[in-house]
Write an enzyme that holds these catalytic residues in place. Structure first.
Site, short mmCIF file in Angstrom:
data_model
loop_
_atom_site.label_atom_id
_atom_site.label_comp_id
_atom_site.label_asym_id
_atom_site.label_seq_id
_atom_site.Cartn_x
_atom_site.Cartn_y
_atom_site.Cartn_z
N GLY A 1 0.83 -1.19 0.00
CA GLY A 1 0.00 0.00 0.00
C GLY A 1 0.87 1.25 0.00
O GLY A 1 2.07 1.17 0.31
N GLN B 1 2.88 9.91 1.96
CA GLN B 1 4.24 9.35 1.96
C GLN B 1 5.11 9.87 0.82
O GLN B 1 6.33 9.72 0.86
CB GLN B 1 4.17 7.81 1.87
CG GLN B 1 3.56 7.17 3.10
CD GLN B 1 3.48 5.67 2.95
OE1 GLN B 1 2.51 5.15 2.42
NE2 GLN B 1 4.50 4.96 3.39
N CYS C 1 6.44 -0.37 7.35
CA CYS C 1 6.04 0.83 6.61
C CYS C 1 7.19 1.29 5.74
O CYS C 1 8.33 1.36 6.21
CB CYS C 1 5.63 1.93 7.59
SG CYS C 1 5.09 3.45 6.77
N LEU C 2 6.88 1.63 4.50
CA LEU C 2 7.92 2.10 3.59
C LEU C 2 8.55 3.41 4.11
O LEU C 2 9.67 3.72 3.75
CB LEU C 2 7.33 2.33 2.19
CG LEU C 2 6.82 1.05 1.48
CD1 LEU C 2 6.08 1.43 0.21
CD2 LEU C 2 7.97 0.11 1.18
N HIS D 1 -3.94 1.33 8.15
CA HIS D 1 -2.58 1.87 8.13
C HIS D 1 -2.50 3.06 7.15
O HIS D 1 -1.90 4.09 7.47
CB HIS D 1 -1.63 0.73 7.72
CG HIS D 1 -0.20 1.08 7.55
ND1 HIS D 1 0.81 0.55 8.33
CD2 HIS D 1 0.44 1.89 6.66
CE1 HIS D 1 1.97 1.04 7.94
NE2 HIS D 1 1.78 1.85 6.92
N GLU D 2 -3.12 2.91 5.98
CA GLU D 2 -3.04 3.97 4.96
C GLU D 2 -3.87 5.20 5.36
O GLU D 2 -3.44 6.34 5.16
CB GLU D 2 -3.50 3.46 3.59
CG GLU D 2 -2.75 2.25 3.04
CD GLU D 2 -1.24 2.37 3.07
OE1 GLU D 2 -0.72 3.50 3.13
OE2 GLU D 2 -0.57 1.32 3.06
N HIS E 1 -1.98 7.27 7.66
CA HIS E 1 -1.02 8.15 6.98
C HIS E 1 -1.69 9.46 6.56
O HIS E 1 -1.11 10.54 6.70
CB HIS E 1 -0.46 7.48 5.72
CG HIS E 1 0.71 6.57 5.94
ND1 HIS E 1 1.88 7.00 6.55
CD2 HIS E 1 0.92 5.28 5.63
CE1 HIS E 1 2.74 5.99 6.59
NE2 HIS E 1 2.19 4.93 6.04
#
Ligand code: GNR
Ligand code: NI
Length: 169
Positions: free
Chosen positions: A46, A51, A91-92, A133-134, A137
């Site tokens: 995702g 981000q 997480c990226l 999670h997204e 963000h």
């Protein structure tokens, strides 16, 4: 298409609250294509616009092994949730950190698709984790915010060290 740069903790732009999209137009679809390409290149499941430094409420997700089931969520909103699950998250934007986080087991999400059509989806398991999670963000929240004070202190020190190493000439 273009690869976008993924911001990493503790970049302050990861703490901004993203604004709702008001028009799903060609320019937005171009950005969504760039986000998808960036997510696939980074091998993530995702990616949220936050981000890549864009404060708009746009998320891309692909949980498929073949990487051919792109889901686009514009202005996503959780309208129902129930149950509890614990999942090890990464997480990226927080490289090399994997920790267990407690989230709702099932969520119902309303959103616009890439054609600007209103949709609703029921998600459970990993998809439910990823959606939560997204959306976090988009609200300036990271999964590490759920960890103990001690673990967060260690992460801050590690990130500071990483940054000093990266900026050294
Ligand atoms: O690639 C990702 N994997 C992942 C694993 C467990 C829980 C959440 C995620 S999302 C993450 C990509 C990312 O950082 N999205 O914001
Ligand atoms: Ni993430």
């Amino acid at each position: 298409m273009a690869l976008l740069q993924i911001l990493t903790y503790p970049d302050p732009r990861l703490r901004e609250k993203a604004q709702p999209v008001d028009a799903v137009d060609a320019q937005l679809r171009q950005f969504i294509d760039d986000m998808a390409q960036t997510m696939y290149a980074a091998k993530g499941i995702g990616l949220a616009a936050t981000q890549v430094g864009v404060a708009k409420r746009v998320v891309v997700i692909d949980l498929s092994a073949e990487r051919d089931r792109l889901q686009v969520l514009i202005n996503p909103r959780i309208v129902a949730r129930d149950g509890v699950q614990v999942c090890e998250e990464g997480c990226l934007s927080v490289p090399d950190v994997f920790e267990e986080v407690e989230r709702a087991e099932r969520v119902t999400v309303s959103y616009l698709d890439r054609d600007g059509q209103a949709q609703q989806m029921d998600a459970d398991g990993l998809l439910a984790v990823c959606v939560q999670h997204e959306i976090d963000h988009l609200d300036g929240k990271l999964f590490v915010d759920y960890l103990s004070r001690l673990k967060q202190d260690r992460l801050r020190k590690k990130a500071g060290k990483r940054q000093r190493e990266e900026t050294r000439v």
